[in-house]
Design a protein around this motif. Sequence first.
Motif, PDB file in Angstrom:
ATOM      1  N   MET A 476       0.845  -1.196   0.000  1.00 31.67           N
ATOM      2  CA  MET A 476       0.000   0.000   0.000  1.00 31.67           C
ATOM      3  C   MET A 476       0.879   1.244   0.000  1.00 31.67           C
ATOM      4  O   MET A 476       1.834   1.345   0.774  1.00 31.67           O
ATOM      5  N   ASP A 477       0.549   2.190  -0.890  1.00 34.81           N
ATOM      6  CA  ASP A 477       1.317   3.437  -0.930  1.00 34.81           C
ATOM      7  C   ASP A 477       0.579   4.540  -0.182  1.00 34.81           C
ATOM      8  O   ASP A 477      -0.500   4.319   0.378  1.00 34.81           O
ATOM      9  N   ARG A 478       1.139   5.751  -0.198  1.00 30.58           N
ATOM     10  CA  ARG A 478       0.589   6.847   0.606  1.00 30.58           C
ATOM     11  C   ARG A 478      -0.733   7.374   0.068  1.00 30.58           C
ATOM     12  O   ARG A 478      -1.401   8.177   0.729  1.00 30.58           O
ATOM     13  N   SER A 479      -1.143   6.942  -1.105  1.00 30.90           N
ATOM     14  CA  SER A 479      -2.459   7.320  -1.608  1.00 30.90           C
ATOM     15  C   SER A 479      -3.543   6.378  -1.096  1.00 30.90           C
ATOM     16  O   SER A 479      -4.729   6.604  -1.347  1.00 30.90           O
ATOM     17  N   GLY A 480      -3.150   5.310  -0.400  1.00 30.78           N
ATOM     18  CA  GLY A 480      -4.107   4.318   0.083  1.00 30.78           C
ATOM     19  C   GLY A 480      -4.346   3.201  -0.895  1.00 30.78           C
ATOM     20  O   GLY A 480      -5.138   2.284  -0.623  1.00 30.78           O
ATOM     21  N   THR A 481      -3.679   3.253  -2.061  1.00 25.19           N
ATOM     22  CA  THR A 481      -3.844   2.206  -3.070  1.00 25.19           C
ATOM     23  C   THR A 481      -3.109   0.942  -2.643  1.00 25.19           C
ATOM     24  O   THR A 481      -1.926   0.993  -2.283  1.00 25.19           O
ATOM     25  N   GLU A 494      -6.854  -2.166  -5.212  1.00 20.05           N
ATOM     26  CA  GLU A 494      -8.055  -1.559  -4.629  1.00 20.05           C
ATOM     27  C   GLU A 494      -7.630  -0.430  -3.699  1.00 20.05           C
ATOM     28  O   GLU A 494      -6.461  -0.336  -3.307  1.00 20.05           O
ATOM     29  N   ALA A 495      -8.577   0.413  -3.349  1.00 23.31           N
ATOM     30  CA  ALA A 495      -8.305   1.509  -2.410  1.00 23.31           C
ATOM     31  C   ALA A 495      -8.532   0.987  -0.999  1.00 23.31           C
ATOM     32  O   ALA A 495      -9.674   0.805  -0.568  1.00 23.31           O
ATOM     33  N   LEU A 496      -7.454   0.725  -0.293  1.00 25.27           N
ATOM     34  CA  LEU A 496      -7.580   0.236   1.079  1.00 25.27           C
ATOM     35  C   LEU A 496      -7.957   1.381   2.007  1.00 25.27           C
ATOM     36  O   LEU A 496      -8.693   1.200   2.978  1.00 25.27           O
TER      37      LEU A 496
END
Length: 1005
Positions: A476-481, A494-496
């Motif tokens: 997961m990256d800082r965008s929440g992806t 997905e967007a966690l």
Amino acid sequence: MAVKAIFVGINKQLDPNIDELTGAVRDAKALNALFMDSVPDLSAQLLIDEHATKEAVSKAIFGTLTSATADDVLVISFAGHGSPDGGLALYDTTTADLPGSTLSMADLADAFKATQARVVLCILDCCFSGHAPGRVLQVAAQPRSVFAVERIAGEGRILLSACTAREVAWEQPGTGHGLLTFAVIQAMTGVNDDHVSFPAVADQIIQIARVEAQRLGVSQTPVFLGAVQGGLVFPRLKRGDNYQAAFPWTAVERITGQFDELLAHGFPNAVVDQWKARFQGGLNPLQLRAVNEFGVLAGKSLLTVAPTSSGKTMVGELAAVQSVVAGKKAAFLLPYRAIVNEKLEEFSERYGAAGMRVIRCTGDATDSVGDVLGGRYDLGFFTYETFLNLALGAPHVLSRLGLVVVDEGQFITDPRRGIIVELILALLLRARTRGIEPQLIVLSAVLGRLNGFENWLDMPVLLSQDRPVPLIEGVMDRSGTFQFRDVDGSTKVEALLARHEIRQRKAKPETQDMLVPLVQKLVANGEKVIIFRNQRGSAQGCARYLAAEIGKGPATSALEALPDQDLTAASQDLRTCLEGGTAFHSTNLLRAEREAVERGFRDLNGGIHVLASTTTLAAGINTPASTVILAEQEFLGEDGRPFTIAEYKNMAGRAGRLGFNETGKAILLADTSMERARLFQRYVMGAPEDVRSSFSDAAMATWVLRLLSQVRAVREDEIPGLLVNTFGGYAASRAHPGWVPAISQRIAEFVARLLQAGLAEKEGDVVHLTMLGQAVGASSLSFESGLRMVELMRGLDLAATPPINVLGLVQVLAEMSDIYTPIYTRNRSEAARVSDVIQKYGDGVSRTLQRYGADEHELWRRSKRASILFDWVEGVPVDVLERTYTANPYQGAIRYGDIMSIAEGTRFHLRSAHRILAALFPDQPDFLTALDVLLTRLEFGLPEAALPLAGIRPRLSRGQCLALIQIGVVTLDQLSALDDARLQACVGAAMFRLMRPKTASGTPS
């Protein structure tokens, strides 16, 4: 003719000073069963272990001899210990009264002469020579008089004795029988005729025993005396129903997976019932394949590579119980003391009810080393290093083993500890040439391509990718992806978290920005979460800020279990975290605190929702979680290297444990989408690194010395062959056919150094290590460090050297420099540690710390370690140590984990110094005894006068001991005289109830 028989076999004795045997009971049961199956109308008595008391055996033997008629043929067989004064050691024999508690051979000879029986055949599988690990009692400072066995023999009186008067009766590791009994069984079951005749078969028995002894590398020649007019004929012995009933495990071939099937193979009901309760569906597919396809219940070795929670540990358990049922020992080798302690507790509870004796050996004073050396155990748990040291120092330990399980087998690739695992495996492989071949099971969750590892071990591989609990892995990256590999193997995104949920909390972006919303969401969904951090401080801080954010109540049971004495700087932080439903796990915590955290996290209702931990928690400690989060991808404080894929997989594998979650999830954190994609390809999609030896050309001297310590003597031109027996040498010689000739010159130069240093001697072309060489070779040290230690120890004037000074001297070893020692380098405040050393140890130690290439900062580190250790063994409280030796709280702070790393590392290497000193100064036992005391003080952190407190059971914590010391209580008599109120004030209410249960319950003591 009427045949009457008495079969006596004794493995275990009441006297704890008498070593146990492994094959004597098996000898008696086998001969009894074979004669019962083969000799019509046989009247037989079987007396084993606790039923073979002096009274019972005397009554059986002398009663049968007295009542015999002229038509009777009597068979009397004894397997067990012989005593040095010519007696048979029985179950209730005591070393304090050998003449009164053994069965006198002189009395037996007189009874043989007086009996009316036509023939008496006496088989004695014991010896009277006094050598361990043969079947003879070891009695200190007692003459080893030898009974003249000829007195038993004569016309109609046949004696078959295991060995000559000055030899040893050995046990055969493979079958578990004594060599004589094995030869008797082989000769009397293997004839082509339907009958076996004495004395015609005697030569064959003697020859078989001699050949098997040679295979073990020993000398043993059975003795046959006496004659029978017309000969003595028995039917050929055969294995029938009685033998099958006596040894049901020999027939394990295939099972359907239901545990009840194992009852027919001799598995105890208590064990089977416990397995049925734990695994209601029976064996899982991995375990069933291990039994049916790979024969683990038939004693076959196996390398098992399968994910965490796949059930591979149960493969080792099955084989272990099988080994114990067959009368042998089982050893589990593990990487860390914490795992050994956990397994001891777990297996004691699991198998203690079935009568199995479970012990541990980790290098602590509370270890069961005496029980291991004496064979008084069934299941043993060892750290790698402790097992290797025991096996080298007492080779008979190996011969008693039916099984060795090497858990976390991927440690063979570890740069620091791989040499230990590889030397253990090489030792086991080499033992096969002596007929010592315990079943070997190697378990690992993360091994890449094997590179011939299985061929070197000469064992098949059971490889499985199936997890009973599926695992989702992703980044997961800082965008929440969240980019992840789903349980079906497909890659998804997905967007966690929503982008707005990840907000920057400080001046610069930090991991905390992502962890707080992610953990809040997971915990709100009822999940338990482990967060792996690469520093102790990071784990501690992470748990602290999450406790304030996740909105959970206190973990009450864990809080109640925490100690309240001799606390560390981390102790108050832990309480704060537990009040908010989180915890951290690192070496900065006291052992009791770590155990309280582990139990609280395992408990589904324990109130600990989040556990922040350093990476060591990944290596086998039972802490199941729903989701695992890896906040970093590299180590700090070691060498700054990235995690290997195997290390990542081990941490990720902590997620989703059987019985806790339906699906586990592992989340690796990344800053950007580019980093997310890179980490996904490297770690999630990557395969664990290939199996490689930690052997390197640069460390060749250390490897050769360690290998030489495993053999008695070897020709110089055979030394390269020792290296080829390692996995590293095996792989190198396969890759480069000219490798052995290429290293021969280097080995010759190394041997010359050994000879010059007095570590080896040469007789003709045969090289063998001296006592000093053995001490260095079996130590924890590299060759160069070993030479450094020898130089230091040789220069000691023991009469003028306080034993405690050795603590300081050990700090110059390269291995101690590898232990992280925080110092503050911005100013010269740490230079004061040099003065501390002079004050505590004297000028001599201070000068030594300046040798061997020390620069200024290295001198400070050595001095700091030496000073900390002096205060630690004098009982200085931990919080005082932390404050005293922290020059700056932001750089060079000393925490409890640092103190324990220094103390444990020193204790480990001090054992090597002890052995080297013993070889250099064998006439200085008082100094060596003082070093033993110092080792115990290092373990408990107590002054010498207070060590009696460390031996109390239940074990007192260091804080409780220090509280007692503060009021002047250091002896057991002083403790007994202490009034209840003051005792409870020192040790706390819970420990007080354990120490004085009657008083605590209100009953007058």
